[in-house]
Design a protein around this motif. Structure first.
Motif, PDB file in Angstrom:
ATOM      1  N   ILE A   6       0.685  -1.136  -0.024  1.00 23.32           N
ATOM      2  CA  ILE A   6       0.188   0.155  -0.023  1.00 23.32           C
ATOM      3  C   ILE A   6       1.030   1.372   0.012  1.00 23.32           C
ATOM      4  CG2 ILE A   6      -1.645   1.464   1.256  1.00 23.32           C
ATOM      5  CD1 ILE A   6      -2.860  -1.222   2.424  1.00 23.32           C
ATOM      6  N   ALA A   7       1.977   1.122   0.963  1.00 25.57           N
ATOM      7  CA  ALA A   7       2.936   2.394   0.911  1.00 25.57           C
ATOM      8  C   ALA A   7       3.521   2.615  -0.373  1.00 25.57           C
ATOM      9  CB  ALA A   7       3.804   2.195   2.198  1.00 25.57           C
ATOM     10  N   VAL A   8       4.076   1.449  -1.040  1.00 21.00           N
ATOM     11  CA  VAL A   8       4.714   1.930  -2.157  1.00 21.00           C
ATOM     12  C   VAL A   8       3.601   2.280  -3.433  1.00 21.00           C
ATOM     13  CG1 VAL A   8       5.789   0.561  -4.211  1.00 21.00           C
ATOM     14  CG2 VAL A   8       6.538   0.052  -2.003  1.00 21.00           C
ATOM     15  N   THR A   9       2.420   1.690  -3.517  1.00 20.01           N
ATOM     16  CA  THR A   9       1.483   2.371  -4.279  1.00 20.01           C
ATOM     17  C   THR A   9       1.359   3.787  -4.091  1.00 20.01           C
ATOM     18  OG1 THR A   9       0.462  -0.019  -4.613  1.00 20.01           O
ATOM     19  CG2 THR A   9      -0.944   2.164  -5.134  1.00 20.01           C
ATOM     20  N   LEU A  10       1.097   4.078  -2.665  1.00 23.35           N
ATOM     21  CA  LEU A  10       0.897   5.724  -2.623  1.00 23.35           C
ATOM     22  C   LEU A  10       1.810   6.627  -2.850  1.00 23.35           C
ATOM     23  CD1 LEU A  10      -1.238   5.297   0.722  1.00 23.35           C
ATOM     24  CD2 LEU A  10      -1.876   5.730  -1.418  1.00 23.35           C
ATOM     25  N   ILE A  11       3.322   6.101  -2.482  1.00 22.45           N
ATOM     26  CA  ILE A  11       4.443   6.691  -2.956  1.00 22.45           C
ATOM     27  C   ILE A  11       4.476   6.920  -4.344  1.00 22.45           C
ATOM     28  CG2 ILE A  11       6.839   6.909  -2.847  1.00 22.45           C
ATOM     29  CD1 ILE A  11       6.728   5.360  -0.066  1.00 22.45           C
ATOM     30  N   ALA A  12       4.209   5.830  -5.081  1.00 20.36           N
ATOM     31  CA  ALA A  12       4.392   6.256  -6.629  1.00 20.36           C
ATOM     32  C   ALA A  12       3.449   7.120  -7.139  1.00 20.36           C
ATOM     33  CB  ALA A  12       4.326   4.772  -7.231  1.00 20.36           C
ATOM     34  N   LEU A  13       2.081   6.828  -6.495  1.00 25.14           N
ATOM     35  CA  LEU A  13       1.212   8.064  -6.978  1.00 25.14           C
ATOM     36  C   LEU A  13       1.425   9.407  -6.597  1.00 25.14           C
ATOM     37  CD1 LEU A  13      -1.907   5.852  -6.199  1.00 25.14           C
ATOM     38  CD2 LEU A  13      -1.260   6.314  -8.596  1.00 25.14           C
ATOM     39  N   GLY A  14       2.034   9.506  -5.305  1.00 27.57           N
ATOM     40  CA  GLY A  14       2.249  10.898  -5.110  1.00 27.57           C
ATOM     41  C   GLY A  14       3.256  11.574  -5.769  1.00 27.57           C
ATOM     42  N   THR A  15       4.380  10.759  -6.192  1.00 28.03           N
ATOM     43  CA  THR A  15       5.557  11.449  -6.825  1.00 28.03           C
ATOM     44  C   THR A  15       4.888  12.272  -8.012  1.00 28.03           C
ATOM     45  OG1 THR A  15       6.109   9.639  -8.223  1.00 28.03           O
ATOM     46  CG2 THR A  15       7.174   9.913  -6.117  1.00 28.03           C
ATOM     47  N   ALA A  16       3.755  11.800  -8.564  1.00 32.84           N
ATOM     48  CA  ALA A  16       3.287  12.630  -9.943  1.00 32.84           C
ATOM     49  C   ALA A  16       3.193  13.964  -9.783  1.00 32.84           C
ATOM     50  CB  ALA A  16       2.097  11.848 -10.417  1.00 32.84           C
ATOM     51  N   ALA A  17       2.758  14.116  -8.206  1.00 34.50           N
ATOM     52  CA  ALA A  17       2.450  15.729  -7.998  1.00 34.50           C
ATOM     53  C   ALA A  17       3.606  16.396  -8.051  1.00 34.50           C
ATOM     54  CB  ALA A  17       1.793  15.531  -6.525  1.00 34.50           C
ATOM     55  N   LEU A  18       4.668  16.095  -7.443  1.00 33.35           N
ATOM     56  CA  LEU A  18       6.122  16.621  -7.650  1.00 33.35           C
ATOM     57  C   LEU A  18       6.428  17.146  -9.025  1.00 33.35           C
ATOM     58  CD1 LEU A  18       7.957  14.667  -4.976  1.00 33.35           C
ATOM     59  CD2 LEU A  18       6.575  16.876  -4.564  1.00 33.35           C
ATOM     60  N   ALA A  19       6.115  16.309 -10.127  1.00 34.92           N
ATOM     61  CA  ALA A  19       6.511  16.499 -11.452  1.00 34.92           C
ATOM     62  C   ALA A  19       5.791  17.531 -12.224  1.00 34.92           C
ATOM     63  CB  ALA A  19       6.377  15.276 -12.127  1.00 34.92           C
ATOM     64  N   HIS A  20       4.949  18.230 -11.872  1.00 34.28           N
ATOM     65  CA  HIS A  20       3.931  19.239 -12.483  1.00 34.28           C
ATOM     66  C   HIS A  20       4.531  20.656 -12.507  1.00 34.28           C
ATOM     67  CE1 HIS A  20      -0.092  16.893 -11.558  1.00 34.28           C
ATOM     68  NE2 HIS A  20       0.639  16.270 -11.951  1.00 34.28           N
ATOM     69  N   GLY A 132      -4.278  -0.881  -7.500  1.00 32.41           N
ATOM     70  CA  GLY A 132      -2.895  -0.539  -7.776  1.00 32.41           C
ATOM     71  C   GLY A 132      -2.330  -1.784  -8.792  1.00 32.41           C
ATOM     72  N   GLY A 133      -2.966  -2.724  -8.861  1.00 30.66           N
ATOM     73  CA  GLY A 133      -2.227  -3.749  -9.930  1.00 30.66           C
ATOM     74  C   GLY A 133      -2.513  -3.363 -11.139  1.00 30.66           C
ATOM     75  N   THR A 134      -3.600  -2.825 -11.587  1.00 30.84           N
ATOM     76  CA  THR A 134      -4.102  -2.364 -12.810  1.00 30.84           C
ATOM     77  C   THR A 134      -3.049  -1.139 -13.047  1.00 30.84           C
ATOM     78  OG1 THR A 134      -5.972  -0.808 -12.233  1.00 30.84           O
ATOM     79  CG2 THR A 134      -6.389  -3.035 -12.914  1.00 30.84           C
ATOM     80  N   CYS A 135      -2.899  -0.216 -11.896  1.00 33.91           N
ATOM     81  CA  CYS A 135      -1.958   1.000 -12.299  1.00 33.91           C
ATOM     82  C   CYS A 135      -0.674   0.571 -12.547  1.00 33.91           C
ATOM     83  CB  CYS A 135      -2.180   1.736 -11.093  1.00 33.91           C
ATOM     84  SG  CYS A 135      -3.656   2.818 -10.745  1.00 33.91           S
ATOM     85  N   LYS A 136      -0.086  -0.215 -11.616  1.00 35.56           N
ATOM     86  CA  LYS A 136       1.282  -1.078 -11.827  1.00 35.56           C
ATOM     87  C   LYS A 136       1.567  -1.364 -12.916  1.00 35.56           C
ATOM     88  CE  LYS A 136       4.861  -3.852 -10.000  1.00 35.56           C
ATOM     89  NZ  LYS A 136       4.856  -4.783  -8.820  1.00 35.56           N
ATOM     90  N   ALA A 137       0.461  -2.249 -13.729  1.00 31.85           N
ATOM     91  CA  ALA A 137       0.618  -2.686 -15.083  1.00 31.85           C
ATOM     92  C   ALA A 137       0.870  -1.887 -16.094  1.00 31.85           C
ATOM     93  CB  ALA A 137      -0.709  -3.480 -15.584  1.00 31.85           C
ATOM     94  N   CYS A 138       0.224  -0.607 -16.034  1.00 28.51           N
ATOM     95  CA  CYS A 138       0.622   0.560 -16.987  1.00 28.51           C
ATOM     96  C   CYS A 138       1.856   1.296 -16.693  1.00 28.51           C
ATOM     97  CB  CYS A 138      -0.610   1.402 -16.969  1.00 28.51           C
ATOM     98  SG  CYS A 138      -0.881   2.389 -18.670  1.00 28.51           S
ATOM     99  N   HIS A 139       1.953   1.540 -15.572  1.00 27.87           N
ATOM    100  CA  HIS A 139       3.207   2.169 -15.239  1.00 27.87           C
ATOM    101  C   HIS A 139       4.370   1.666 -15.293  1.00 27.87           C
ATOM    102  CE1 HIS A 139       0.723   5.511 -12.325  1.00 27.87           C
ATOM    103  NE2 HIS A 139       0.599   5.377 -13.383  1.00 27.87           N
ATOM    104  N   SER A 140       4.408   0.532 -15.128  1.00 26.75           N
ATOM    105  CA  SER A 140       5.722  -0.297 -15.284  1.00 26.75           C
ATOM    106  C   SER A 140       5.966  -0.317 -16.738  1.00 26.75           C
ATOM    107  CB  SER A 140       5.634  -1.599 -14.715  1.00 26.75           C
ATOM    108  OG  SER A 140       4.703  -2.551 -15.317  1.00 26.75           O
ATOM    109  N   LYS A 141       5.045  -0.126 -17.698  1.00 29.21           N
ATOM    110  CA  LYS A 141       5.162  -0.343 -19.043  1.00 29.21           C
ATOM    111  C   LYS A 141       5.546   0.920 -19.510  1.00 29.21           C
ATOM    112  CE  LYS A 141       3.862  -3.486 -22.519  1.00 29.21           C
ATOM    113  NZ  LYS A 141       2.728  -4.590 -22.854  1.00 29.21           N
TER     114      LYS A 141
END
Length: 144
Positions: A6-20, A132-141
């Motif tokens: 859960i923590a890894v998923t939230l961190i990965a999603l949260g880093t997008a905010a920094l990229a804006h 999270g699994g669906t998000c990861k499937a796309c993000h990893s690729k």
């Protein structure tokens, strides 16, 4: 789902905010805003799953409703091949468009299926795992 996942998923999603910051292309910024909204909604559910905020079934299901609505916008937001130095989208998206669009749709479908299913705190982790699994499937690729 383990708390570490859960923590890894939230961190990965949260880093997008920094990229804006500094994004110049309006199409890229629009895509990033959709992803940020999804991340913000996932944080609502994730914070409940981690016990950081009180469980609220209505708020959790509302967050899933918003995730599904935003996920429906992913593929349309990427139809235009827009680039920006701040973008984390890989060019392979447009070379493998059908796969990318399917993975985006998978997130929408998985999330829609979960709307209304959060009735107890125990429902949170499995829901996060599925989404999270669906998000990861796309993000990893397709994401840097």
């Amino acid at each position: 789902m383990k708390k570490a996942t859960i923590a890894v998923t939230l961190i990965a999603l949260g880093t997008a905010a920094l990229a804006h910051g500094g994004v110049k292309n309006k199409d890229v910024m629009a895509r990033m805003e959709v992803m940020k909204t999804i991340g913000d909604q996932m944080k609502i559910v994730g914070s409940m799953a981690k016990g950081q905020t009180a469980f609220d079934a209505a708020a959790a299901n509302a967050a899933l409703t918003e995730v599904a609505a935003q996920a429906a916008q992913i593929a349309p937001m990427f139809e235009t091949q827009a680039e920006d130095p701040k973008s984390e989208a890989l060019p392979i998206i447009w070379q493998q468009w059908d796969d990318f669009a399917k993975l985006a749709s998978d997130t929408e479908i998985a999330t829609e299926a979960l709307i209304g299913s959060i009735t107890t705190e125990a429902d949170l982790a499995p829901a996060l795992g599925k989404i999270g699994g669906t998000c990861k499937a796309c993000h990893s690729k397709y994401r840097e």
